[in-house]
Design an enzyme around this catalytic site. Sequence first.
Site, PDB file in Angstrom:
ATOM      1  N   HIS A   1       3.902   5.762   3.138  1.00 55.44           N
ATOM      2  CA  HIS A   1       3.201   4.783   3.967  1.00 55.44           C
ATOM      3  C   HIS A   1       3.841   4.826   5.362  1.00 55.44           C
ATOM      4  CE1 HIS A   1       2.142   0.652   5.286  1.00 55.44           C
ATOM      5  NE2 HIS A   1       1.231   0.655   4.337  1.00 55.44           N
TER       6      HIS A   1
ATOM      7  N   ASP B   1      10.625   2.789  -1.932  1.00 60.33           N
ATOM      8  CA  ASP B   1       9.588   1.838  -1.537  1.00 60.33           C
ATOM      9  C   ASP B   1       8.816   1.481  -2.806  1.00 60.33           C
ATOM     10  OD1 ASP B   1       7.187   0.696  -0.865  1.00 60.33           O
ATOM     11  OD2 ASP B   1       6.740   2.052   0.788  1.00 60.33           O
TER      12      ASP B   1
ATOM     13  N   GLN C   1       4.195  -0.646  -4.352  1.00 62.63           N
ATOM     14  CA  GLN C   1       3.084  -0.445  -5.282  1.00 62.63           C
ATOM     15  C   GLN C   1       3.534  -0.322  -6.733  1.00 62.63           C
ATOM     16  OE1 GLN C   1       0.038  -0.822  -4.507  1.00 62.63           O
ATOM     17  NE2 GLN C   1       0.136  -0.713  -2.285  1.00 62.63           N
TER      18      GLN C   1
ATOM     19  N   LYS D   1       2.040  -8.555  -2.876  1.00 60.21           N
ATOM     20  CA  LYS D   1       1.388  -7.556  -3.729  1.00 60.21           C
ATOM     21  C   LYS D   1       1.665  -7.822  -5.213  1.00 60.21           C
ATOM     22  CE  LYS D   1       1.640  -3.899  -0.253  1.00 60.21           C
ATOM     23  NZ  LYS D   1       0.296  -3.644   0.250  1.00 60.21           N
TER      24      LYS D   1
ATOM     25  N   CYS E   1      -2.861   3.569   5.958  1.00 58.24           N
ATOM     26  CA  CYS E   1      -1.513   3.647   6.548  1.00 58.24           C
ATOM     27  C   CYS E   1      -0.761   4.866   6.042  1.00 58.24           C
ATOM     28  CB  CYS E   1      -0.706   2.379   6.277  1.00 58.24           C
ATOM     29  SG  CYS E   1      -1.373   0.946   7.076  1.00 58.24           S
TER      30      CYS E   1
HETATM   31  N1  PMP Z   1       4.643   0.790   1.319  1.00 61.25           N
HETATM   32  C1  PMP Z   1       3.573   0.920   0.517  1.00 61.25           C
HETATM   33  C2  PMP Z   1       3.562   2.030  -0.495  1.00 61.25           C
HETATM   34  C3  PMP Z   1       2.501   0.049   0.646  1.00 61.25           C
HETATM   35  O1  PMP Z   1       1.425   0.204  -0.136  1.00 61.25           O
HETATM   36  C4  PMP Z   1       2.555  -0.992   1.606  1.00 61.25           C
HETATM   37  C5  PMP Z   1       1.406  -1.941   1.796  1.00 61.25           C
HETATM   38  N2  PMP Z   1       0.161  -1.347   1.895  1.00 61.25           N
HETATM   39  C6  PMP Z   1       3.697  -1.097   2.390  1.00 61.25           C
HETATM   40  C7  PMP Z   1       4.717  -0.188   2.224  1.00 61.25           C
HETATM   41  C8  PMP Z   1       3.846  -2.161   3.427  1.00 61.25           C
HETATM   42  O2  PMP Z   1       3.924  -3.429   2.830  1.00 61.25           O
HETATM   43  P1  PMP Z   1       3.928  -4.736   3.721  1.00 61.25           P
HETATM   44  O3  PMP Z   1       2.774  -4.614   4.658  1.00 61.25           O
HETATM   45  O4  PMP Z   1       3.761  -5.835   2.726  1.00 61.25           O
HETATM   46  O5  PMP Z   1       5.228  -4.795   4.423  1.00 61.25           O
END
Ligand code: PMP
Length: 404
Positions: free
Chosen positions: A122, A199, A202, A225, A363
């Site tokens: 991401h 990270d 997910q 999430k 993203c």
């Molecule tokens: N890493 C991953 C794999 C994600 O899916 C996301 C959210 N789409 C994020 C980071 C970022 O999370 P947040 O916007 O809650 O900080």
Amino acid sequence: MYLPEEIRKDFPILSREVYGRPLVYLDNAATTQKPRCVVEAIMDEYYSVNANVHRGVHFLSQQATDLHEAARERVRTFLNARSTGEILFTRGTTEGLNLVAYSFGEAFLSEGDEVILTAMEHHSNIVPWQILRERKGIVLKVVPVDETGQLDMNKYERLFTPRTKLVCTTHISNVLGTVNPIRRMAKTAHSNGAFILVDAAQSVPHTQVDVQETDCDFLTFSGHKIYGPTGIGVLYGKESLLDRMPPYQGGGEMISRVTFEKTTYERLPYKFEAGTPDYVGSHALSVALDYVEKTGMENIAAHEHKLLQYATERMTHIPGLRIYGETADKGAVISFNIDGIHPMDLGTLLDRLGIAIRTGHHCAQPLMQRFGVEGMARASFALYNTLSEVDAFADGLERVRKMF
Ligand code: PMP
């Protein structure tokens, strides 16, 4: 017996309509809906406990502090961390990743040192490292992804050099659903004298994550999430590393003593928590974790797997539809495109049928480039989705395809 229809009663938003149709919410990888108990925990705290934490001698302040620190202990048991000093509250995954990039970068990285990322990261796990590259002249290396959506593990193992200091990987891809072998990746990193940051944005909502078992050095996730509130997240870090890292931000809460000549910092985890924390959010997050554990992580995983399999099966019968990410053991997301239909049009037309999916680059623009597309459509599942919602989604896809 897992009964999603019963579970849905805990989520008031799921009974609303969109454009006169029942809402089919399949954008759970972006954010999940909240059970009543989480919303009530927020309301109850503001109605009956609210006071700033840690600094007060008065009753409410102590009660709010107790809830906040109990939430930290709740997260500790959820991740099986050794101590609460290893559990830092953040705004979310993004802040956790930025904290490590800044502070680990400050303490451990210098010009020419190497950080390994994967091609499925991401942007939150790419951009902070590029900012650090600007600041310190570090070198970024990328593990490639194959056509099925798996990391090339041979390549991964060959990327290490004596200058490699850190591996940054997502546990489950928010696009491909691929579950990366983080335990094996950690072992390889450690045997090369490097550390690993995971990270888990997910993964924690869908599978049990044990930081001791996987032996990761850092792991971060977002409350929103995992059925918790937005604005709160967690960074786990091994105490031995956090101890050697400088604060990320300065301010109240994180100090031991301040004079104009010199300031000393608080012990862990407070050294990394400048300013008033989201103490209402932390408590509500702990209620969300209770909810997930009461439902049972294994039950959730099994149910979501069933949804995923059924959706995949229905989608493979749609002509011109390509699914990205074809590994057997996938997280609860399906990204796809249909020949001749822009994902944005697909998303907009499904929306008119009450079906919420996400479209765009998710993203993960480098991953889009890897698969040679501008964007993808993505359906993602949660513990409250049903097989009939999958049917509504697949019927919707067929209907849209016939329109083009
Ligand atoms: N890493 C991953 C794999 C994600 O899916 C996301 C959210 N789409 C994020 C980071 C970022 O999370 P947040 O916007 O809650 O900080």
